[in-house]
Design an enzyme around this catalytic site. Structure first.
Site, PDB file in Angstrom:
ATOM      1  N   HIS A  64      10.178 -47.708 -15.103  1.00  0.00           N
ATOM      2  CA  HIS A  64       9.464 -48.276 -16.251  1.00  0.00           C
ATOM      3  C   HIS A  64       8.601 -49.454 -15.776  1.00  0.00           C
ATOM      4  O   HIS A  64       9.026 -50.240 -14.924  1.00  0.00           O
ATOM      5  CB  HIS A  64      10.452 -48.735 -17.328  1.00  0.00           C
ATOM      6  CG  HIS A  64       9.776 -49.010 -18.632  1.00  0.00           C
ATOM      7  ND1 HIS A  64       9.044 -50.156 -18.863  1.00  0.00           N
ATOM      8  CD2 HIS A  64       9.671 -48.269 -19.762  1.00  0.00           C
ATOM      9  CE1 HIS A  64       8.538 -50.100 -20.075  1.00  0.00           C
ATOM     10  NE2 HIS A  64       8.903 -48.969 -20.656  1.00  0.00           N
TER      11      HIS A  64
ATOM     12  N   ASN B 170      13.422 -45.890 -26.364  1.00  0.00           N
ATOM     13  CA  ASN B 170      13.794 -46.916 -25.392  1.00  0.00           C
ATOM     14  C   ASN B 170      13.991 -48.229 -26.143  1.00  0.00           C
ATOM     15  O   ASN B 170      13.019 -48.842 -26.581  1.00  0.00           O
ATOM     16  CB  ASN B 170      12.678 -47.042 -24.337  1.00  0.00           C
ATOM     17  CG  ASN B 170      12.977 -48.122 -23.313  1.00  0.00           C
ATOM     18  OD1 ASN B 170      14.063 -48.707 -23.303  1.00  0.00           O
ATOM     19  ND2 ASN B 170      12.006 -48.405 -22.454  1.00  0.00           N
TER      20      ASN B 170
ATOM     21  N   GLY C  85       3.456 -51.958 -26.230  1.00  0.00           N
ATOM     22  CA  GLY C  85       3.742 -53.132 -27.056  1.00  0.00           C
ATOM     23  C   GLY C  85       2.504 -53.839 -27.578  1.00  0.00           C
ATOM     24  O   GLY C  85       2.589 -54.959 -28.068  1.00  0.00           O
TER      25      GLY C  85
ATOM     26  N   GLU D 229       3.023 -43.914 -19.329  1.00  0.00           N
ATOM     27  CA  GLU D 229       2.939 -45.086 -20.205  1.00  0.00           C
ATOM     28  C   GLU D 229       1.914 -46.067 -19.636  1.00  0.00           C
ATOM     29  O   GLU D 229       2.257 -46.884 -18.767  1.00  0.00           O
ATOM     30  CB  GLU D 229       4.299 -45.785 -20.291  1.00  0.00           C
ATOM     31  CG  GLU D 229       5.393 -44.921 -20.865  1.00  0.00           C
ATOM     32  CD  GLU D 229       6.515 -45.769 -21.462  1.00  0.00           C
ATOM     33  OE1 GLU D 229       6.830 -45.563 -22.628  1.00  0.00           O
ATOM     34  OE2 GLU D 229       7.045 -46.643 -20.766  1.00  0.00           O
TER      35      GLU D 229
ATOM     36  N   SER E 214       2.800 -47.803 -27.701  1.00  0.00           N
ATOM     37  CA  SER E 214       2.404 -48.021 -29.101  1.00  0.00           C
ATOM     38  C   SER E 214       2.415 -46.741 -29.942  1.00  0.00           C
ATOM     39  O   SER E 214       1.550 -46.552 -30.808  1.00  0.00           O
ATOM     40  CB  SER E 214       1.044 -48.715 -29.178  1.00  0.00           C
ATOM     41  OG  SER E 214       1.136 -50.004 -28.599  1.00  0.00           O
TER      42      SER E 214
ATOM     43  N   LYS F  61      14.977 -50.980 -24.956  1.00  0.00           N
ATOM     44  CA  LYS F  61      14.699 -52.140 -24.084  1.00  0.00           C
ATOM     45  C   LYS F  61      15.801 -53.194 -24.258  1.00  0.00           C
ATOM     46  O   LYS F  61      16.956 -52.830 -24.414  1.00  0.00           O
ATOM     47  CB  LYS F  61      13.292 -52.689 -24.370  1.00  0.00           C
ATOM     48  CG  LYS F  61      12.227 -51.588 -24.256  1.00  0.00           C
ATOM     49  CD  LYS F  61      10.824 -52.103 -24.281  1.00  0.00           C
ATOM     50  CE  LYS F  61       9.836 -50.936 -24.186  1.00  0.00           C
ATOM     51  NZ  LYS F  61       8.461 -51.369 -24.072  1.00  0.00           N
TER      52      LYS F  61
HETATM   53  P1  13P Z   1       6.100 -49.539 -27.294  1.00  0.00           P
HETATM   54  O1  13P Z   1       6.339 -48.260 -28.056  1.00  0.00           O
HETATM   55  O2  13P Z   1       6.772 -50.722 -27.916  1.00  0.00           O
HETATM   56  O3  13P Z   1       4.666 -49.744 -26.996  1.00  0.00           O
HETATM   57  O4  13P Z   1       6.840 -49.368 -25.876  1.00  0.00           O
HETATM   58  C1  13P Z   1       6.613 -48.223 -25.143  1.00  0.00           C
HETATM   59  C2  13P Z   1       7.564 -48.181 -24.020  1.00  0.00           C
HETATM   60  O5  13P Z   1       7.454 -48.969 -23.084  1.00  0.00           O
HETATM   61  C3  13P Z   1       8.653 -47.205 -24.081  1.00  0.00           C
HETATM   62  O6  13P Z   1       9.319 -47.106 -22.860  1.00  0.00           O
END
Ligand code: 13P
Length: 236
Positions: A93, A6, A168, A162, A198, A8
C-alpha cells in the site's frame, strides 16, 4: 466483482464489533455471493473480532512481517495470523511505501514469503502526481518498477491500482485514466485488478463499468457499513 474495505488506522476492536453488528443485518442474495467477493482489512486490533463476526466475507491483515515469529518488535508474523485463521494480506500500500519507507525489496520479500504460505495477496501499486505529470510512459515505467520481484502469475494474487493522488482526496481518477492503466496492468498479469482512490457510492457504478476493472479497494467510504454496502450494490 471484488469489493475490498481497507479500514487503515481506524475502527479499533470495539468499533469493529459495532461495524459487524450493523453489517450483518444486510442481506446478500445467493447469486451475488456466488459471483462476488467481499474482503475486509481491519487494523490488527480488529482482526480477531472481524474474523469471529464475519461469515462469507474474507478477513485479511493490512500488513505483516515475512517471518513466522521472533524478535521483530512491533510486527505481526505468520504464526499470529495463522492463530486467527487469517490467510490474506495487503502488501505494498502506498501509505506503507511512502510514509513508512517500505522499499520495493521489502514488498517483494513479503510477497514471496506469504505466497509460499499460499496467502491471498492484495498487492497495491500506484504512482504519485509527480510521476503522472511526466506522462503515460513514465507512469507505466514506474508501475512496472513496483512489480520488481513480484510473481505476477501467482494464482492467489489480486492487484490493486491506487494512484496516490486520488487516495483520500475525494477526487477519484477519471474513467479514461483508470481504463488506460488497468489495460496496461492486464498485460502484466492475468489476475483481477481493483481500483482504489476516493471510491464512494456515487462513483462506484461508473468505475465498475470500466474495462479491466474487477472490483474496488475502498478506504474512507468503507468505514460506514451502510455506505460500503451501497457500494457493493453498484454493479452495473
Ligand atoms: P480512500 O478510499 O479513502 O481514498 O482510500 C483508498 C485506499 O487507500 C484504500 O486502500
Amino acid at each position: 466483482m471484488i469489493f475490498a474495505a481497507n479500514f487503515k488506522c481506524n475502527l479499533p476492536q470495539k468499533a469493529v464489533a459495532d461495524y459487524f453488528s450493523k453489517w450483518n443485518t444486510f442481506r446478500f442474495c445467493q447469486s451475488f455471493l456466488s459471483q462476488n467477493q467481499i474482503l475486509f482489512f481491519p487494523s490488527f486490533l480488529g482482526l480477531q473480532t472481524a474474523k469471529e463476526l464475519s461469515s462469507f466475507e474474507q478477513i485479511g491483515a493490512q500488513n505483516a512481517y515475512p517471518v513466522k515469529n521472533g524478535a521483530f518488535t512491533g510486527e505481526i508474523g505468520l504464526e499470529a495470523l495463522e492463530s486467527m485463521g487469517i490467510d490474506m494480506v495487503l502488501i505494498g500500500h502506498s501509505e506503507r511505501r511512502v510514509l513508512l519507507k517500505e522499499s520495493q525489496e521489502i514488498c517483494a520479500m513479503k510477497f514471496d514469503f506469504f505466497a509460499k504460505h499460499h496467502f491471498k495477496i492484495v498487492y497495491c501499486v500506484g504512482e504519485s502526481l509527480e510521476v503522472r505529470e511526466q506522462g503515460r510512459e513514465a507512469t507505466q515505467e514506474f508501475l512496472l518498477s513496483q512489480f520488481r520481484g513480484i510473481d505476477t502469475q501467482y494464482q492467489n494474487l489480486i492487484i490493486a491500482y491506487e494512484p496516490i493522488w486520488a487516495i483520500g482526496t475525494g477526487v477519484s481518477a477519471k474513467a479514461k485514466d483508470i481504463e488506460c492503466v488497468h489495460s496496461f496492468l492486464s498485460t502484466l498479469s492475468p489476475q483481477p485488478i481493483l481500483y482504489g482512490g476516493s471510491v464512494n457510492k456515487d462513483n462506484a457504478k461508473e468505475i465498475l463499468a470500466i474495462d479491466h476493472v474487477s472490483g474496488l479497494l475502498v478506504g474512507s467510504a468503507s468505514l460506514d457499513p451502510q455506505h460500503f454496502y451501497t457500494i457493493t450494490q453498484s454493479i452495473p
